[in-house]
Design a protein around this motif. Structure first.
Motif, mmCIF file in Angstrom:
data_model
loop_
_atom_site.group_PDB
_atom_site.id
_atom_site.type_symbol
_atom_site.label_atom_id
_atom_site.label_comp_id
_atom_site.label_asym_id
_atom_site.label_seq_id
_atom_site.Cartn_x
_atom_site.Cartn_y
_atom_site.Cartn_z
ATOM 1 N N UNK A 1 1.211 -3.238 8.340
ATOM 2 C CA UNK A 1 1.714 -4.542 8.780
ATOM 3 C C UNK A 1 2.622 -5.136 7.720
ATOM 4 N N UNK A 2 3.420 -6.107 8.125
ATOM 5 C CA UNK A 2 4.383 -6.698 7.219
ATOM 6 C C UNK A 2 3.727 -7.434 6.053
ATOM 7 N N UNK A 3 2.534 -7.898 6.240
ATOM 8 C CA UNK A 3 1.926 -8.722 5.206
ATOM 9 C C UNK A 3 0.925 -7.935 4.362
ATOM 10 N N UNK A 4 1.114 -6.626 4.333
ATOM 11 C CA UNK A 4 0.167 -5.789 3.590
ATOM 12 C C UNK A 4 0.068 -6.240 2.124
ATOM 13 N N UNK A 5 -1.172 -6.234 1.599
ATOM 14 C CA UNK A 5 -1.373 -6.688 0.204
ATOM 15 C C UNK A 5 -1.339 -5.530 -0.782
ATOM 16 N N UNK A 6 -1.038 -4.341 -0.315
ATOM 17 C CA UNK A 6 -1.099 -3.168 -1.184
ATOM 18 C C UNK A 6 -0.119 -3.296 -2.344
ATOM 19 N N UNK B 1 7.251 -4.780 9.507
ATOM 20 C CA UNK B 1 6.402 -3.666 9.068
ATOM 21 C C UNK B 1 6.718 -3.336 7.623
ATOM 22 N N UNK B 2 5.766 -2.588 7.012
ATOM 23 C CA UNK B 2 6.034 -2.044 5.684
ATOM 24 C C UNK B 2 5.781 -0.543 5.754
ATOM 25 N N UNK B 3 6.645 0.199 5.094
ATOM 26 C CA UNK B 3 6.408 1.640 4.992
ATOM 27 C C UNK B 3 5.866 1.930 3.609
ATOM 28 N N UNK B 4 4.704 2.576 3.598
ATOM 29 C CA UNK B 4 4.056 2.889 2.325
ATOM 30 C C UNK B 4 4.236 4.372 2.063
ATOM 31 N N UNK B 5 4.874 4.700 0.949
ATOM 32 C CA UNK B 5 5.124 6.097 0.593
ATOM 33 C C UNK B 5 4.036 6.557 -0.355
ATOM 34 N N UNK B 6 3.324 7.622 0.048
ATOM 35 C CA UNK B 6 2.197 8.107 -0.735
ATOM 36 C C UNK B 6 2.470 9.516 -1.238
ATOM 37 N N UNK B 7 1.872 9.847 -2.394
ATOM 38 C CA UNK B 7 1.881 11.233 -2.852
ATOM 39 C C UNK B 7 0.436 11.658 -3.077
ATOM 40 N N UNK B 8 0.078 12.810 -2.525
ATOM 41 C CA UNK B 8 -1.289 13.314 -2.663
ATOM 42 C C UNK B 8 -1.473 14.079 -3.956
ATOM 43 N N UNK B 9 -2.740 14.497 -4.201
ATOM 44 C CA UNK B 9 -3.029 15.186 -5.462
ATOM 45 C C UNK B 9 -2.351 16.544 -5.532
ATOM 46 N N UNK B 10 -2.095 17.163 -4.373
ATOM 47 C CA UNK B 10 -1.410 18.451 -4.394
ATOM 48 C C UNK B 10 0.076 18.301 -4.049
ATOM 49 N N UNK B 11 0.592 17.103 -4.226
ATOM 50 C CA UNK B 11 2.023 16.880 -3.996
ATOM 51 C C UNK B 11 2.384 16.566 -2.564
ATOM 52 N N UNK B 12 1.400 16.419 -1.645
ATOM 53 C CA UNK B 12 1.740 16.099 -0.265
ATOM 54 C C UNK B 12 2.392 14.722 -0.220
ATOM 55 N N UNK B 13 3.398 14.621 0.621
ATOM 56 C CA UNK B 13 4.051 13.327 0.769
ATOM 57 C C UNK B 13 3.757 12.781 2.157
ATOM 58 N N UNK B 14 3.382 11.510 2.202
ATOM 59 C CA UNK B 14 2.972 10.910 3.462
ATOM 60 C C UNK B 14 3.558 9.506 3.538
ATOM 61 N N UNK B 15 3.997 9.129 4.740
ATOM 62 C CA UNK B 15 4.459 7.759 4.956
ATOM 63 C C UNK B 15 3.494 7.077 5.912
ATOM 64 N N UNK B 16 3.075 5.875 5.574
ATOM 65 C CA UNK B 16 2.151 5.131 6.417
ATOM 66 C C UNK B 16 2.829 3.830 6.822
ATOM 67 N N UNK B 17 2.721 3.499 8.113
ATOM 68 C CA UNK B 17 3.271 2.221 8.556
ATOM 69 C C UNK B 17 2.170 1.175 8.508
#
Lengths: 365, 352
Positions: free
Chosen positions: B320-325, B302-318
């Protein structure tokens, strides 16, 4: 990391170590090693303090004659029943030690320590003057005996009492901190103050102890002038005086034992006395050895208590080795003989230091 | 074997109350895990059961017996300590047999029990050694062996694995689970590690500040948390929380980019909410742009994707391992509305 020599205005590890050690080494040599060797040198002479002070050539080299004159006598023989009580107890202790060691009940270190003391007592106490014989110095061995008796009475008392006190005050509360301070307080007093306090306490007329005894209808004990009680009085004084440091050492040892272990023991049905017996004592073994050996070395040098309280009396019953050395050297001016006795004392204390060292090494394995 | 029952248990240290009236039943043979952040009172609660701390109010029963005032040794419990608390001056064998010896068990029986425990825990080669000559894992096993030989009604484990390295921890965790199956005894286990809680427990008790937040089976707590604290505490990486408002009969959250239907609890207009969703229930919507990718942890499977929103929200998305992001991409979130959990922003309680 670069190592700088003199050129870098920095000292290497070795030279800085040497530099920092020098003051100590100089003082150690000047005030300990050289006087000690000088002492041995003096002990080989017939050396009168006054005579040699006026005329440096007034000393006479006598070899080991001083040792003979102190330790030996005319027609000395050995028998296993010269002083039956001491010798047979020693023999009993020796045999029990051997048995216990054979069954693996005690450690080798303890066995060697106890066994050799018992053996030495058994052999040493067997020498006595035969028919028509006598000791060259009739006062020396009784004095040694007094000193050993003093040590044998004080050291176990101090160890047991200070350990009990340490266990009792080993708690986190303000009251216990106060008690710790109180019990330690006697330690900071000088021997003159301590003996003064106890001379007052022991006084048969106005002393506290006499008052208490009279209150209960007894007749006051003449502690310091009665041959049966003089040694006891000195021992009590010394125990009271020396509890503090032993207690502090035991407290340090106790605090090294983790609380978890006591909790585990509580779950294993070992609380109170059983926890003390099975958890505290075994874990304090090193501290107990340290305290016992330190106390032995310290109390073999007893001087002030007997000098100030009883003057060695009555009838030499509290005469101790150091006091005898002091009198021989500085009252009778017999410096040669005095240093000979000092060397004898050194051998005894050196032996105990060696034991402490060996036991300490064994524990590390 | 028997269960444990706590009724209105209160514990104060001086003026400070650390356990506030806990009610709890651990069934016979159950593996119950107390979990919570440090200082939540979980260890204290266990020590109350063991009798190492005296109880201020309430009652504790083990099996049929009221043990509230009973001496620790008489409660029929045995405990594994975080520091192992082995007796340093005794050999492994003596450590294990000490409790039996103190209870006057005959020598033959002691020998039999110790050799059985040492067989179960593979300690046969170390019986004559002292604790300091053992590795951490071996000491741990001796500590467990010490409890097994006692044959207690209840086993207590106080953070037993936290002094071990990661690999050994997994190994010992499996060992403890196996032991529970083999012995079938009631066990209470304290940990701050929610992975241990999830993997070992029949029942998890989540504690915070001396109160029980929720009791339940691991997956029930995971899927159906009662409040925001439990939702955030159980699960790794933990649940994402996003601020939301109830407006005109629907839930609005800038980060989620859509109106969501109200849960059946029907919170009033103007209520502030937190919307919780687990990382594995989220996926990346490449067409969105509200979030920026800060960091991608690629673990292989798996890959964990760490995101930050426009108002500073922090989100983690799981993912697949081969994600192209790529890091710094701008993306949105995709999810199934059924996976959302709603919490009152003020009280933290769940709105179902």
């Amino acid at each position: 990391m670069a190592v700088y020599g003199w050129s870098g205005k920095r000292l290497g590890q070795k030279s800085s170590a040497a530099l920092l050690l020098t003051p100590f080494v100089v003082a150690y040599l000047a005030f300990l090693v050289i006087p000690f060797l000088n002492g041995i040198w003096i002990s080989l002479h017939n050396w009168n303090l006054m005579a040699v002070a006026f005329d440096p050539n007034a000393k006479e080299f006598v070899g080991l004659r001083n040792y003979e004159r102190i330790l030996w006598g005319k027609n000395i023989v050995w028998s296993p029943a010269a002083s039956p009580l001491v010798q047979w107890s020693a023999a009993f202790v020796l045999l029990s030690t051997l048995l216990l060691t054979a069954f693996g009940k005690i450690s080798r270190g303890t066995a060697v320590l106890v066994g050799s003391i018992a053996l030495i007592l058994f052999v040493a106490c067997g020498f006595h003057p035969g028919a028509g014989g006598r000791w060259y110095d009739r006062r020396f061995w009784p004095t040694v005996g007094n000193t050993i008796l003093f040590v044998a009475l004080t050291v176990p008392s101090i160890t047991i009492i200070s350990l009990s006190l340490a266990v009792l005050v080993n708690r986190e509360s303000r009251a216990m901190a106060v008690f710790r301070t109180i019990f330690f307080l006697s330690q900071v007093l000088s021997v003159t103050v301590v003996t003064l306090i106890w001379q007052l306490l022991f006084s048969p007329r106005q002393g506290l102890i006499a008052n208490v005894i009279t209150l209960f209808g007894g007749s006051p004990i003449h502690w310091l002038t009665d041959e049966r009680f003089a040694m006891a009085a000195i021992v009590i004084t010394t125990v009271w005086w020396s509890l503090g440091i032993a207690m502090i050492l035991f407290l340090a040892g106790l605090q090294d034992i983790s609380r978890d272990i006591y909790e585990a023991a509580a779950l294993d049905n070992a609380k109170g006395w059983r926890a003390f017996r099975h958890i505290t004592l075994p874990n304090l073994k090193r501290t107990i050895t340290l305290v016992v050996v330190l106390q032995i070395i310290l109390h073999f040098q007893v001087f002030g208590q007997s000098h100030l309280m009883t003057g060695g009396g009555p009838n030499d019953s509290t005469q101790t080795l150091v006091r005898y050395i002091y009198q021989t050297g500085f009252r009778d001016s017999e410096l040669g003989r005095a240093t000979t006795m000092a060397v004898f004392l050194f051998v005894i204390m050196g032996a105990f230091s060696l034991v402490q060292f060996l036991l300490g090494r064994e524990d590390k394995d | 074997m028997s269960g444990v029952e706590l009724k209105n248990v209160v514990k104060t240290f001086g003026d400070i109350e650390v356990i506030h009236g806990v009610d709890l039943t651990v069934e016979d043979g159950e593996f119950c895990v107390f979990v919570g952040p440090s200082g939540c009172g979980k260890s204290t609660l266990m020590r109350l059961v063991a009798g190492l701390e005296s109880i201020t109010d309430g009652t504790i029963r083990i099996g049929e017996r009221d043990v509230t005032k009973l001496d620790p040794a008489l409660r029929g419990v045995a405990m594994v300590f975080q520091t192992y608390a082995l007796y340093p001056h005794m050999t492994v064998e003596e450590n294990m047999s000490f409790g039996l010896r103190m209870n006057g068990v005959p020598k033959d029986e002691i020998r039999r029990k110790v050799s059985e425990a040492s067989r179960i825990l593979k300690l046969d080669d170390y019986l004559k050694r002292k604790p300091k000559a053992l590795s951490g894992g071996q000491r741990q096993r001796v500590a467990i062996g010490r409890t097994i030989v006692r044959g207690p009604e209840v086993f207590l484990f106080d953070e037993p694995l936290s002094n071990l390295d990661a690999e050994l921890r997994v190994e010992m965790r499996v060992e403890i689970a196996r032991l529970h199956k083999e012995l079938g005894a009631t066990m209470i286990y304290v940990t701050h590690d929610q992975v241990e809680a999830m993997t070992l427990a029949d029942k998890i008790v989540v504690l915070r500040d001396g109160r029980i937040e929720q009791i339940g089976k691991p997956l029930d707590l995971y899927n159906d948390p009662d409040n925001r604290f439990v939702a955030g505490f159980i699960g790794s990486p933990s649940m994402n929380f996003l601020a939301a408002d109830v407006r005109t009969g629907a839930i609005q959250s800038p980060a989620l980019d859509q109106r969501l239907d109200l849960p059946s609890g029907k919170p009033a207009d103007g209520t502030r909410l937190e919307v919780g969703i687990r990382p594995e229930h989220l996926s990346i919507d490449a067409d969105g742009s509200y979030f920026r990718i800060d960091l991608i942890e690629r673990l292989g499977g798996v890959s964990y994707v760490y995101l930050t929103g426009q108002q500073g929200e922090r989100v983690i998305v799981e993912e697949g391992g081969s994600s192209r992001l790529q890091e710094h991409d701008h993306v949105g979130l995709a999810f199934n509305a059924a996976d959302l959990r709603f919490f009152d922003a003020d009280s933290g309680s769940r709105i179902r």
